[in-house]
Scaffold this motif. Structure first.
Motif, PDB file in Angstrom:
ATOM      1  N   ALA A   1       0.814  -1.225   0.000  1.00  0.00           N
ATOM      2  CA  ALA A   1       0.000   0.000   0.000  1.00  0.00           C
ATOM      3  C   ALA A   1       0.847   1.275   0.000  1.00  0.00           C
ATOM      4  CB  ALA A   1      -0.946  -0.029   1.199  1.00  0.00           C
ATOM      5  N   ASP A   2       1.946   1.284   0.744  1.00  0.00           N
ATOM      6  CA  ASP A   2       2.748   2.512   0.840  1.00  0.00           C
ATOM      7  C   ASP A   2       3.650   2.725  -0.380  1.00  0.00           C
ATOM      8  OD1 ASP A   2       4.463   0.413   1.366  1.00  0.00           O
ATOM      9  OD2 ASP A   2       5.566   1.463   2.941  1.00  0.00           O
ATOM     10  N   GLN A   3       3.553   1.842  -1.371  1.00  0.00           N
ATOM     11  CA  GLN A   3       4.401   1.978  -2.572  1.00  0.00           C
ATOM     12  C   GLN A   3       3.569   2.214  -3.827  1.00  0.00           C
ATOM     13  OE1 GLN A   3       7.715   1.827  -2.769  1.00  0.00           O
ATOM     14  NE2 GLN A   3       8.399   0.906  -0.862  1.00  0.00           N
ATOM     15  N   ARG A   4       2.266   2.404  -3.650  1.00  0.00           N
ATOM     16  CA  ARG A   4       1.402   2.525  -4.840  1.00  0.00           C
ATOM     17  C   ARG A   4       1.477   3.904  -5.483  1.00  0.00           C
ATOM     18  NH1 ARG A   4      -3.630  -0.881  -2.195  1.00  0.00           N
ATOM     19  NH2 ARG A   4      -2.412  -2.807  -2.013  1.00  0.00           N
ATOM     20  N   ARG A   5       1.037   3.992  -6.708  1.00  0.00           N
ATOM     21  CA  ARG A   5       0.999   5.213  -7.527  1.00  0.00           C
ATOM     22  C   ARG A   5       2.385   5.788  -7.751  1.00  0.00           C
ATOM     23  NH1 ARG A   5      -4.345   6.751  -8.565  1.00  0.00           N
ATOM     24  NH2 ARG A   5      -3.453   7.697 -10.435  1.00  0.00           N
ATOM     25  N   ARG A   6       3.378   4.908  -7.810  1.00  0.00           N
ATOM     26  CA  ARG A   6       4.748   5.339  -8.137  1.00  0.00           C
ATOM     27  C   ARG A   6       5.257   4.598  -9.364  1.00  0.00           C
ATOM     28  NH1 ARG A   6       7.681   4.954  -2.212  1.00  0.00           N
ATOM     29  NH2 ARG A   6       6.258   6.352  -1.124  1.00  0.00           N
ATOM     30  N   GLY A   7       4.383   3.890 -10.041  1.00  0.00           N
ATOM     31  CA  GLY A   7       4.796   3.195 -11.258  1.00  0.00           C
ATOM     32  C   GLY A   7       5.250   1.757 -11.040  1.00  0.00           C
ATOM     33  N   VAL A   8       5.198   1.267  -9.794  1.00  0.00           N
ATOM     34  CA  VAL A   8       5.679  -0.097  -9.527  1.00  0.00           C
ATOM     35  C   VAL A   8       4.799  -1.127 -10.249  1.00  0.00           C
ATOM     36  CG1 VAL A   8       6.107  -1.834  -7.733  1.00  0.00           C
ATOM     37  CG2 VAL A   8       6.673   0.580  -7.309  1.00  0.00           C
ATOM     38  N   GLY A   9       3.473  -0.979 -10.131  1.00  0.00           N
ATOM     39  CA  GLY A   9       2.565  -1.915 -10.790  1.00  0.00           C
ATOM     40  C   GLY A   9       2.801  -1.928 -12.298  1.00  0.00           C
ATOM     41  N   GLY A  10       3.003  -0.767 -12.883  1.00  0.00           N
ATOM     42  CA  GLY A  10       3.247  -0.678 -14.320  1.00  0.00           C
ATOM     43  C   GLY A  10       4.529  -1.393 -14.721  1.00  0.00           C
ATOM     44  N   GLU A  11       5.569  -1.230 -13.914  1.00  0.00           N
ATOM     45  CA  GLU A  11       6.842  -1.908 -14.230  1.00  0.00           C
ATOM     46  C   GLU A  11       6.699  -3.417 -14.091  1.00  0.00           C
ATOM     47  OE1 GLU A  11       9.694  -0.957 -15.590  1.00  0.00           O
ATOM     48  OE2 GLU A  11       8.683   0.948 -15.845  1.00  0.00           O
ATOM     49  N   LEU A  12       5.982  -3.855 -13.059  1.00  0.00           N
ATOM     50  CA  LEU A  12       5.764  -5.303 -12.898  1.00  0.00           C
ATOM     51  C   LEU A  12       4.976  -5.862 -14.083  1.00  0.00           C
ATOM     52  CD1 LEU A  12       5.004  -5.414  -9.068  1.00  0.00           C
ATOM     53  CD2 LEU A  12       6.931  -6.555 -10.206  1.00  0.00           C
TER      54      LEU A  12
ATOM     55  N   SER B   1     -11.181  -0.733  -9.454  1.00  0.00           N
ATOM     56  CA  SER B   1     -10.936   0.294 -10.478  1.00  0.00           C
ATOM     57  C   SER B   1      -9.454   0.609 -10.627  1.00  0.00           C
ATOM     58  CB  SER B   1     -11.728   1.556 -10.160  1.00  0.00           C
ATOM     59  OG  SER B   1     -11.388   2.011  -8.881  1.00  0.00           O
ATOM     60  N   ALA B   2      -8.676   0.512  -9.547  1.00  0.00           N
ATOM     61  CA  ALA B   2      -7.232   0.809  -9.653  1.00  0.00           C
ATOM     62  C   ALA B   2      -6.573  -0.177 -10.612  1.00  0.00           C
ATOM     63  CB  ALA B   2      -6.571   0.724  -8.272  1.00  0.00           C
ATOM     64  N   ALA B   3      -6.875  -1.475 -10.425  1.00  0.00           N
ATOM     65  CA  ALA B   3      -6.249  -2.481 -11.287  1.00  0.00           C
ATOM     66  C   ALA B   3      -6.759  -2.351 -12.726  1.00  0.00           C
ATOM     67  CB  ALA B   3      -6.535  -3.878 -10.735  1.00  0.00           C
ATOM     68  N   ILE B   4      -8.055  -2.093 -12.888  1.00  0.00           N
ATOM     69  CA  ILE B   4      -8.593  -1.962 -14.256  1.00  0.00           C
ATOM     70  C   ILE B   4      -7.921  -0.786 -14.969  1.00  0.00           C
ATOM     71  CG2 ILE B   4     -10.684  -1.475 -15.596  1.00  0.00           C
ATOM     72  CD1 ILE B   4     -12.231  -3.016 -13.321  1.00  0.00           C
ATOM     73  N   HIS B   5      -7.737   0.338 -14.249  1.00  0.00           N
ATOM     74  CA  HIS B   5      -7.031   1.487 -14.848  1.00  0.00           C
ATOM     75  C   HIS B   5      -5.615   1.097 -15.243  1.00  0.00           C
ATOM     76  CE1 HIS B   5      -9.955   4.533 -13.156  1.00  0.00           C
ATOM     77  NE2 HIS B   5      -9.700   5.004 -14.348  1.00  0.00           N
ATOM     78  N   LEU B   6      -4.937   0.392 -14.327  1.00  0.00           N
ATOM     79  CA  LEU B   6      -3.551  -0.023 -14.605  1.00  0.00           C
ATOM     80  C   LEU B   6      -3.502  -0.834 -15.906  1.00  0.00           C
ATOM     81  CD1 LEU B   6      -0.538  -0.624 -13.765  1.00  0.00           C
ATOM     82  CD2 LEU B   6      -1.430  -2.621 -12.572  1.00  0.00           C
ATOM     83  N   TYR B   7      -4.365  -1.846 -16.014  1.00  0.00           N
ATOM     84  CA  TYR B   7      -4.317  -2.713 -17.199  1.00  0.00           C
ATOM     85  C   TYR B   7      -4.698  -1.940 -18.462  1.00  0.00           C
ATOM     86  CZ  TYR B   7      -3.965  -6.527 -13.804  1.00  0.00           C
ATOM     87  OH  TYR B   7      -3.550  -7.352 -12.793  1.00  0.00           O
ATOM     88  N   GLU B   8      -5.728  -1.106 -18.362  1.00  0.00           N
ATOM     89  CA  GLU B   8      -6.152  -0.387 -19.574  1.00  0.00           C
ATOM     90  C   GLU B   8      -5.089   0.620 -20.006  1.00  0.00           C
ATOM     91  OE1 GLU B   8     -10.955  -1.033 -19.595  1.00  0.00           O
ATOM     92  OE2 GLU B   8     -10.251   0.832 -18.699  1.00  0.00           O
ATOM     93  N   THR B   9      -4.406   1.206 -19.037  1.00  0.00           N
ATOM     94  CA  THR B   9      -3.308   2.128 -19.362  1.00  0.00           C
ATOM     95  C   THR B   9      -2.217   1.395 -20.150  1.00  0.00           C
ATOM     96  OG1 THR B   9      -3.720   3.326 -17.320  1.00  0.00           O
ATOM     97  CG2 THR B   9      -1.580   3.694 -18.319  1.00  0.00           C
ATOM     98  N   HIS B  10      -2.103   0.094 -19.900  1.00  0.00           N
ATOM     99  CA  HIS B  10      -1.042  -0.690 -20.552  1.00  0.00           C
ATOM    100  C   HIS B  10      -1.565  -1.524 -21.725  1.00  0.00           C
ATOM    101  CE1 HIS B  10       2.424   0.198 -17.914  1.00  0.00           C
ATOM    102  NE2 HIS B  10       1.447   0.606 -17.125  1.00  0.00           N
TER     103      HIS B  10
END
Ligand SMILES: CC(C)(COP(=O)(O)OP(=O)(O)OC[C@H]1O[C@@H](n2cnc3c(N)ncnc32)[C@H](O)[C@@H]1OP(=O)(O)O)[C@@H](O)C(=O)NCCC(=O)NCCS
Length: 167
Positions: free
Chosen positions: A93-104, A129-138
């Motif tokens: 949780a304390d590492q979100r919205r820094r691009g980590v999910g996108g890099e993974l 919605s956070a995960a759906i945004h992440l995937y759609e962004t990619h």
């Protein structure tokens, strides 16, 4: 204090993305426990099987020796066509919205391509919605909605991304 902070900044290594190692399991499962409550949480035994499967890759986001997140992809061949499936992507949780999910996500896509996959797909809770945004962004697209896919009658979206061969 100011001197100590400068030294820390100079010696801090950037986040690295590396394959899973056996000693990562405790930290990895702690993130699973923080991200998901039963019955949506993967069991410990199931998670161990996933990370040790031969046809799978697990990537770790490593923040100076502390695990910031992980992702697991596996793949299968049917009638000569390889498809890859994202089992999960989870960021502390304390590492979100820094691009980590996108890099993974980039890492698991790279593993899927290396395995020869023509398509990468996944299920995601339609309320995540956070995960759906992440995937759609990619570049993932909504394929279908599956009623009652998750426990407690929660619906899933199936998202897919075609992986054309790189030129
Ligand atoms: C989904 C998750 C992996 C995203 O990880 P993250 O490191 O925060 O993702 P990123 O920082 O790379 O975000 C990439 C993009 O995803 C989208 N996104 C991520 N979190 C979002 C949020 N809370 N709300 C809206 N969009 C979000 C944004 O488009 C974001 O780009 P931006 O920050 O430039 O706007 C993280 O929220 C998580 O671990 N959630 C709990 C576990 C989970 O539900 N995993 C998904 C299983 S299918």
């Amino acid at each position: 204090m100011r001197v100590a902070l400068c030294i820390a900044a100079e010696t801090a290594r950037p986040m690295i993305y590396r394959p899973y190692a056996q000693e990562d399991f405790i930290a990895l499962y702690a993130i699973e426990e923080a991200c998901f409550q039963p019955p949506l949480r993967f069991g410990r035994g199931y998670m161990r099987r996933l990370v040790h499967a031969a046809n799978a890759a697990t990537w770790i986001a490593d923040d100076n020796g502390r695990m910031a997140g992980f992702a697991i992809v596996d793949w299968r061949r049917d009638a000569g066509v390889v498809t890859a499936y994202i089992q999960t992507i989870e960021v502390a949780a304390d590492q979100r919205r820094r691009g980590v999910g996108g890099e993974l996500l980039r890492c698991v896509e790279q593993s899927a391509r290396a395995a020869g996959a023509a398509l990468l797909w996944l299920h995601v809770d339609e309320e995540n919605s956070a995960a759906i945004h992440l995937y759609e962004t990619h570049g993932f697209c909504r394929e279908v909605r599956e009623e009652n896919y998750y426990a407690r009658s929660r619906a899933a979206l199936v998202l897919v991304k075609l992986l054309p061969p790189e030129s």
